[in-house]
Design a protein around this motif. Structure first.
Motif, PDB file in Angstrom:
ATOM      1  N   VAL A 188      44.347  38.011  37.623  1.00 49.32           N
ATOM      2  CA  VAL A 188      45.696  38.533  35.898  1.00 49.32           C
ATOM      3  C   VAL A 188      45.130  40.140  36.148  1.00 49.32           C
ATOM      4  O   VAL A 188      44.517  40.972  35.594  1.00 49.32           O
ATOM      5  N   GLN A 189      46.965  41.224  36.559  1.00 49.48           N
ATOM      6  CA  GLN A 189      46.674  42.114  34.940  1.00 49.48           C
ATOM      7  C   GLN A 189      46.972  42.409  33.792  1.00 49.48           C
ATOM      8  O   GLN A 189      48.876  41.848  33.342  1.00 49.48           O
ATOM      9  N   ILE A 190      45.918  42.476  32.900  1.00 48.52           N
ATOM     10  CA  ILE A 190      46.536  43.200  31.178  1.00 48.52           C
ATOM     11  C   ILE A 190      46.909  44.544  31.094  1.00 48.52           C
ATOM     12  O   ILE A 190      46.768  45.158  31.101  1.00 48.52           O
ATOM     13  N   ALA A 191      48.087  44.211  30.248  1.00 47.60           N
ATOM     14  CA  ALA A 191      49.021  45.034  29.268  1.00 47.60           C
ATOM     15  C   ALA A 191      48.069  44.942  27.684  1.00 47.60           C
ATOM     16  O   ALA A 191      48.711  44.047  26.871  1.00 47.60           O
ATOM     17  N   VAL A 192      47.494  45.571  27.144  1.00 42.72           N
ATOM     18  CA  VAL A 192      46.503  45.172  25.647  1.00 42.72           C
ATOM     19  C   VAL A 192      47.778  46.646  24.623  1.00 42.72           C
ATOM     20  O   VAL A 192      47.514  47.838  24.929  1.00 42.72           O
ATOM     21  N   VAL A 193      47.379  46.040  22.995  1.00 46.88           N
ATOM     22  CA  VAL A 193      48.060  47.087  22.296  1.00 46.88           C
ATOM     23  C   VAL A 193      46.726  46.921  21.476  1.00 46.88           C
ATOM     24  O   VAL A 193      46.290  45.917  21.089  1.00 46.88           O
ATOM     25  N   GLY A 194      46.164  48.255  21.659  1.00 50.09           N
ATOM     26  CA  GLY A 194      45.076  48.713  21.097  1.00 50.09           C
ATOM     27  C   GLY A 194      43.696  48.535  21.471  1.00 50.09           C
ATOM     28  O   GLY A 194      43.994  47.747  22.667  1.00 50.09           O
ATOM     29  N   ASP A 207      33.175  40.052  38.064  1.00 45.40           N
ATOM     30  CA  ASP A 207      33.887  39.039  38.868  1.00 45.40           C
ATOM     31  C   ASP A 207      35.319  39.812  38.336  1.00 45.40           C
ATOM     32  O   ASP A 207      35.376  40.634  37.017  1.00 45.40           O
ATOM     33  N   GLN A 208      35.722  40.369  39.661  1.00 45.78           N
ATOM     34  CA  GLN A 208      37.102  41.500  39.289  1.00 45.78           C
ATOM     35  C   GLN A 208      38.196  40.241  39.010  1.00 45.78           C
ATOM     36  O   GLN A 208      39.556  41.350  39.448  1.00 45.78           O
ATOM     37  N   SER A 209      38.362  39.358  38.178  1.00 42.26           N
ATOM     38  CA  SER A 209      39.832  38.622  38.802  1.00 42.26           C
ATOM     39  C   SER A 209      40.694  39.599  37.887  1.00 42.26           C
ATOM     40  O   SER A 209      42.036  39.027  37.321  1.00 42.26           O
ATOM     41  N   LEU A 210      40.311  39.685  36.687  1.00 44.76           N
ATOM     42  CA  LEU A 210      40.508  39.768  35.172  1.00 44.76           C
ATOM     43  C   LEU A 210      40.647  41.569  35.036  1.00 44.76           C
ATOM     44  O   LEU A 210      39.420  42.102  35.052  1.00 44.76           O
ATOM     45  N   GLU A 211      41.626  42.621  34.946  1.00 42.93           N
ATOM     46  CA  GLU A 211      42.006  43.662  35.059  1.00 42.93           C
ATOM     47  C   GLU A 211      42.724  43.863  33.734  1.00 42.93           C
ATOM     48  O   GLU A 211      43.894  43.827  33.795  1.00 42.93           O
ATOM     49  N   VAL A 212      42.090  45.341  32.807  1.00 48.54           N
ATOM     50  CA  VAL A 212      43.098  45.376  31.931  1.00 48.54           C
ATOM     51  C   VAL A 212      43.500  46.760  32.865  1.00 48.54           C
ATOM     52  O   VAL A 212      42.559  47.971  32.318  1.00 48.54           O
ATOM     53  N   ALA A 213      44.320  47.146  32.808  1.00 44.02           N
ATOM     54  CA  ALA A 213      44.881  48.039  33.453  1.00 44.02           C
ATOM     55  C   ALA A 213      46.010  48.419  32.456  1.00 44.02           C
ATOM     56  O   ALA A 213      46.571  49.876  33.765  1.00 44.02           O
ATOM     57  N   PHE A 214      46.589  48.583  31.264  1.00 46.96           N
ATOM     58  CA  PHE A 214      47.587  49.634  30.590  1.00 46.96           C
ATOM     59  C   PHE A 214      47.796  49.286  29.395  1.00 46.96           C
ATOM     60  O   PHE A 214      47.124  48.252  28.561  1.00 46.96           O
ATOM     61  N   SER A 215      47.247  50.993  28.671  1.00 52.04           N
ATOM     62  CA  SER A 215      48.122  50.416  27.216  1.00 52.04           C
ATOM     63  C   SER A 215      48.513  51.397  26.558  1.00 52.04           C
ATOM     64  O   SER A 215      49.034  52.775  27.207  1.00 52.04           O
ATOM     65  N   PRO A 216      49.049  51.133  25.432  1.00 55.53           N
ATOM     66  CA  PRO A 216      50.297  52.136  25.227  1.00 55.53           C
ATOM     67  C   PRO A 216      49.867  54.133  24.848  1.00 55.53           C
ATOM     68  O   PRO A 216      48.300  54.197  25.041  1.00 55.53           O
ATOM     69  N   SER A 217      50.502  54.309  24.936  1.00 56.16           N
ATOM     70  CA  SER A 217      50.568  56.011  24.502  1.00 56.16           C
ATOM     71  C   SER A 217      49.740  55.800  21.899  1.00 56.16           C
ATOM     72  O   SER A 217      48.991  56.642  22.037  1.00 56.16           O
ATOM     73  N   LYS A 218      50.336  54.598  22.065  1.00 54.48           N
ATOM     74  CA  LYS A 218      50.349  54.182  20.755  1.00 54.48           C
ATOM     75  C   LYS A 218      50.392  52.969  20.252  1.00 54.48           C
ATOM     76  O   LYS A 218      50.611  52.644  21.396  1.00 54.48           O
ATOM     77  N   ALA A 219      49.051  51.824  19.732  1.00 56.61           N
ATOM     78  CA  ALA A 219      49.198  50.826  19.317  1.00 56.61           C
ATOM     79  C   ALA A 219      50.159  50.058  18.549  1.00 56.61           C
ATOM     80  O   ALA A 219      50.038  49.816  17.913  1.00 56.61           O
ATOM     81  N   MET A 220      51.436  50.392  19.804  1.00 56.09           N
ATOM     82  CA  MET A 220      52.548  49.216  18.873  1.00 56.09           C
ATOM     83  C   MET A 220      53.222  48.133  20.149  1.00 56.09           C
ATOM     84  O   MET A 220      53.426  49.183  21.134  1.00 56.09           O
TER      85      MET A 220
END
Length: 299
Positions: free
Chosen positions: A118-124, A139-152
């Motif tokens: 899975v590819q994860i986009a997180v807020v914060g 384990d490379q099956s989970l990647e945190v790949a994106f976070s927005p410019s502001k945590a909203m």
């Protein structure tokens, strides 16, 4: 440290509030004697039990006395048990995760599904940290790949990159009480969004009366979600409470305004976890209590 308020900065008259020796209290029967004999707190911290320590410690640096009064707790949502089946049977370009609790619940379902890629986009930053143990393993099956410019959430919805030009599928595991700005914002941009309400929040009901009376004497209540804010207002609905509220970010502050509160403070850089972000939240608390003269210079 920048922060915002719906009113002009509040500066009490000299001597209105005093710094008290740091003491930690928690709501509940064992604290009856402490609640009846303790000095009035400077701020009430209201996250779920066990999650207030970082804010309390940040405030203690400025000799600000906190009273811990958990207002909400997390419980299973209607889609909790669907999550693992959905992850096992379908593939998504993105999984959007907007809170540490959503991250923790997701990880349980993801592991039950056999840990699919899975590819994860997180807020914060705090949300991202929940995934550290997995992302730092072999384990490379989970990647945190994106976070927005502001945590909203609305910023995530506007900035999430399309990994597939034809059809980009997003899974959004959320609180049942979360708004619709993420799924609506992504849908408007052409994303195919599946929302699962994997958990929800309920108010804490066993608040000891003496502790509640002590909490109502505080000049500031710090809240980390609209749910906590509503729980607080329900507790004080029979009294004329109009003190200040320090919100974790703009979303909770907007909810406070809609609920009729006037003295609302929040940091311009939202977030909680991590030394810098927790200090951001502590800043408005320090300012509204009048216990720190120069917030920008001291935090």
């Amino acid at each position: 440290m920048a922060f915002s308020s719906s009113l002009a900065p509040f500066l009490p008259a000299s001597g209105t509030f005093r710094a008290h020796p740091t003491r930690r209290l928690q709501a509940g029967a064992p604290e009856r004697l402490a609640a009846s004999s303790s000095p009035p707190p400077d701020v009430v911290v209201t996250r779920e039990r066990g999650k207030n320590a970082k804010l309390i410690a940040a405030l203690e640096k400025h000799n600000i006395h906190s009273l811990e009064l958990p207002l909400i707790k997390h419980v299973e949502g209607p889609d909790t048990y669907r999550l693992s089946d959905v992850l096992r049977d379908d593939k998504f370009d993105w999984i959007t995760i907007t809170s540490p609790e959503a991250a923790a619940v997701f990880l349980q379902g993801w592991k039950a599904a056999g840990s699919p890629k899975v590819q994860i986009a997180v807020v914060g930053e705090g949300t991202a940290r929940v995934f550290d143990e997995v992302t730092q393993s072999d384990d490379q099956s989970l990647e945190v790949a994106f976070s927005p410019s502001k945590a909203m959430g609305k910023v995530l919805a506007s900035e999430l990159p399309r990994s597939n030009e034809n059809r980009c599928k997003v899974l959004y595991p959320a609180s049942a009480k979360a708004g619709h700005e993420i799924q609506d914002g992504l849908s408007e941009r052409g994303f195919d969004v599946m929302r699962l309400n994997t958990y929800t929040t309920v108010p804490v009901e066993d608040v000891e009366p003496l502790t509640l009376n002590l909490a109502m004497s505080a000049p500031v209540v710090a809240v980390a979600s609209p749910s906590a804010l509503r729980a607080w207002l329900n507790l004080v609905s029979k009294v004329n409470w109009n003190n200040s509220v320090a919100c974790i970010g703009e979303t909770t502050a907007s909810a406070a305004k809609k609920l009729g509160l006037k003295s609302i403070y929040y940091p311009t850089a939202p977030g909680l976890e991590g030394p810098q972000n927790v200090e951001n939240w502590a800043g408005p608390v320090c300012r509204v209590t009048g216990l720190v003269d120069d917030v920008g210079g001291r935090l």
